[in-house]
Design an enzyme around this catalytic site. Structure first.
Site, short mmCIF file in Angstrom:
data_model
loop_
_atom_site.label_atom_id
_atom_site.label_comp_id
_atom_site.label_asym_id
_atom_site.label_seq_id
_atom_site.Cartn_x
_atom_site.Cartn_y
_atom_site.Cartn_z
N ASP A 1 0.92 -1.13 0.12
CA ASP A 1 0.06 -0.07 0.01
C ASP A 1 0.80 1.34 -0.22
O ASP A 1 2.07 1.20 0.18
CB ASP A 1 -0.94 -0.05 1.13
CG ASP A 1 -2.00 0.92 1.11
OD1 ASP A 1 -2.05 1.50 -0.12
OD2 ASP A 1 -2.91 1.06 2.11
N LYS A 2 0.29 2.43 -0.23
CA LYS A 2 0.71 3.42 -0.21
C LYS A 2 0.04 4.67 0.68
O LYS A 2 -1.22 4.52 0.54
CB LYS A 2 1.07 4.06 -1.47
CG LYS A 2 1.30 5.78 -1.74
CD LYS A 2 0.09 6.41 -2.17
CE LYS A 2 0.44 8.12 -2.13
NZ LYS A 2 -0.50 8.72 -2.24
N HIS A 3 0.50 5.67 1.12
CA HIS A 3 -0.44 6.75 1.91
C HIS A 3 0.31 8.05 2.00
O HIS A 3 1.46 8.03 1.96
CB HIS A 3 -0.40 6.29 3.43
CG HIS A 3 -1.23 7.09 4.35
ND1 HIS A 3 -2.69 7.06 4.34
CD2 HIS A 3 -1.02 8.24 4.95
CE1 HIS A 3 -3.12 8.13 5.04
NE2 HIS A 3 -2.42 8.87 5.47
N SER A 4 -0.53 8.89 1.67
CA SER A 4 0.00 10.31 1.58
C SER A 4 -0.25 11.02 2.85
O SER A 4 -1.34 10.79 3.45
CB SER A 4 -0.57 11.08 0.48
OG SER A 4 -0.29 12.57 0.38
N THR B 1 -9.66 11.10 0.12
CA THR B 1 -9.89 10.08 -1.11
C THR B 1 -11.22 9.57 -1.00
O THR B 1 -11.81 9.22 -2.07
CB THR B 1 -8.69 8.84 -0.77
OG1 THR B 1 -7.45 9.51 -1.04
CG2 THR B 1 -8.87 7.95 -2.11
N ARG C 1 -9.44 15.29 15.76
CA ARG C 1 -8.03 16.38 15.47
C ARG C 1 -8.50 16.99 14.28
O ARG C 1 -7.95 18.28 14.28
CB ARG C 1 -7.14 15.35 14.86
CG ARG C 1 -6.36 14.61 16.04
CD ARG C 1 -5.38 13.57 15.31
NE ARG C 1 -4.49 13.94 14.42
CZ ARG C 1 -4.15 13.43 13.50
NH1 ARG C 1 -4.71 12.28 12.96
NH2 ARG C 1 -3.33 13.97 12.81
N SER D 1 -1.85 7.59 13.86
CA SER D 1 -3.32 7.51 12.97
C SER D 1 -2.93 6.69 11.52
O SER D 1 -3.60 5.85 11.20
CB SER D 1 -3.83 8.93 12.49
OG SER D 1 -4.59 8.87 11.74
N LYS E 1 -3.89 2.04 11.11
CA LYS E 1 -4.97 1.72 9.90
C LYS E 1 -4.35 0.79 8.89
O LYS E 1 -4.81 -0.08 8.58
CB LYS E 1 -5.59 2.87 9.25
CG LYS E 1 -6.32 3.82 9.99
CD LYS E 1 -7.11 4.86 8.97
CE LYS E 1 -6.43 5.90 8.38
NZ LYS E 1 -5.99 6.68 9.39
N LYS E 2 -2.97 1.30 8.65
CA LYS E 2 -2.16 0.40 7.72
C LYS E 2 -1.76 -0.98 8.23
O LYS E 2 -1.72 -1.94 7.58
CB LYS E 2 -0.91 1.19 7.26
CG LYS E 2 -1.32 2.46 6.51
CD LYS E 2 -2.20 2.11 5.19
CE LYS E 2 -2.38 3.36 4.36
NZ LYS E 2 -3.42 3.10 3.35
#
Length: 440
Positions: free
Chosen positions: A80-83, A120, A168, A183, A187-188
């Site tokens: 996966d990828k996260h920004s 997203t 937040r 955070s 999740k990841k």
């Protein structure tokens, strides 16, 4: 220990034990810790920070507040990828199907808009019928059959984070390194990943405006994630202007579809998407060379395989089967669409990117309160990149609004963040990522 005692100790700058953190997070999950107490805890962490061990404990407690997914039996690397969030940052929408077309399984758990940045999930909800909270069976089946699925955080997945995340967003505690780290990674980690690539944004449109702060966050994320057994790399990318040429929800879905059809070739957005795809392939072990991996990703895009994967994912999760062919029919336009024009001649030299994101929120495309409804049709598109030569009165973008008054205010709001340089040599700033940290 009472929740207020945990808050007091952190407010006073003391280090919390793993047991204290676990009890506090359990209280967030079962509701015994109030919204005010969560807000006070977040503010205490914002002011005093957390040591690495505290951040690891917070991340694991949030991960374990719900289910942890098991992808055994799927014959693809789980990646996966996260920004960390930006304006016009719709990379995930295109990256997931590109990575899937290259042989990865991408179970992407995404979020809603946070602060001035877009979410997203809010973008995907622009698609009629798209289910951001599918059943566990449907989620797994989509990943198995399509290779990717972009969904929201279900009630069973890191529920403590879901509650903290919303608080937040409206208490000015978004830009805290420990809270961001916990955070993202809770999740990841709950999604059962084996490898992860992180896009840490830096600039005036990011939560980390300072390069040193972005570096600190990147290293925090990599250290915690690798400590939890997920091979992780973090790359730092520029957010001193909107990434795509659109900022909003439906307008970014339209941008995604155009991208997957090959209509955004040669843009900053394409370079960044392909760079992250290459990094995912190498981090997962499918490829060993970034250049080779990048070529593989480019072929997945140019061949149409990624576009087909996105279409199949949308349909598998409840959206229309023909979205790619009939996007205009499904993505209803805003009632008012009008151009935004340059105030003077010259080169677009700088942009207050956060101001652009706030303008989208003011149009109704984001939230001021956790329970605010989103206006999916509003936003901006046809945004010109920095370095572009424009004449006074020429279009620098378009505003999509609910009414003429909103459009007029937003047009003025968009023109304001852009600064012009006198005519002369100017080049578009590079937006290629640089590696900050890797771990095994």
């Amino acid at each position: 220990m009472l929740p207020q005692e945990t808050i007091r100790r952190k407010r006073s700058g003391e280090a919390l034990t793993g047991e204290e953190i676990a009890r506090f997070v359990a209280g967030i999950t079962d509701g015994s810790v109030s919204e005010g107490q969560v807000a006070a805890f977040a503010m205490a962490v914002w002011f005093n920070g957390m040591a690495r061990d505290e951040t690891v404990a917070l991340t694991l407690a949030m991960r374990d507040s719900g289910d942890v997914l098991d992808w055994s039996g799927i014959g693809r690397p789980i990646a996966d990828k996260h920004s960390t969030g930006g304006v016009g940052d719709n990379v995930s929408l295109m990256l997931a199907p590109i990575a899937a077309a290259c042989g990865l399984a991408v179970p992407m758990i995404s979020g809603r808009g946070l602060g001035h940045t877009g979410g997203t999930l809010d973008k995907l909800e622009s698609i009629p019928g798209y289910t951001i909270m599918p059943s566990a069976d449907r989620f797994r089946r989509t990943v198995e059959e399509v290779g990717c699925a972009i969904i929201g955080q279900t009630a069973a997945l890191a529920p403590a984070d879901k509650r903290i995340y919303a608080i937040r967003d409206v208490t000015a505690t978004v830009d805290s390194v420990p809270l961001i780290t916990a955070s993202i990674l809770s999740k990841k980690l709950a999604a059962g990943l084996r490898s992860l690539v992180l896009d840490v944004k830096v600039g005036n449109g990011a939560f980390m405006a300072d390069a040193a702060e972005a570096e600190t966050l990147a290293r925090s994320l990599v250290a915690v994630a690798n400590g939890a057994g997920v091979k992780t790399a973090a790359l730092i990318t520029d957010m001193n202007q909107p990434l795509a040429d659109a900022a909003g929800n439906a307008v970014e879905i339209a941008n995604c579809i155009a991208f997957l059809k090959g209509e955004k070739a040669g843009t900053r957005l394409e370079r960044l998407v392909l760079a992250f795809a290459a990094e995912m392939l190498v981090s997962s072990g499918l490829e060993t060379d970034l250049a080779v991996a990048g070529e593989k990703a480019a072929r997945a895009l140019s061949s149409g395989a990624a576009a087909e994967g996105f279409a199949r994912m949308v349909h598998a999760l409840g959206g229309p089967a023909d979205l790619m062919e009939k996007a205009d029919g499904y993505l209803a336009p805003a009632p008012v669409i009008r151009p935004v024009v340059a105030a003077e001649s010259g080169y677009l030299a700088a942009c207050d990117t956060r101001g652009v994101g706030l303008a989208v929120i003011e149009l109704g495309g984001g939230r001021s309160r956790p329970d605010d409804a989103i206006a999916h049709r509003v936003g901006f598109d046809r945004l010109l990149p920095l370095g572009t030569r424009v004449e006074k009165g020429a279009e620098i973008g378009r505003v999509h609004a609910a009414n003429a008054a909103d459009a007029a205010r937003a047009a003025e709001r968009l023109a304001g963040p852009y600064r012009h340089a006198p005519p002369g040599p100017a080049g578009e700033p590079a937006n290629l990522p640089r590696t900050s940290a890797r771990g095994g």
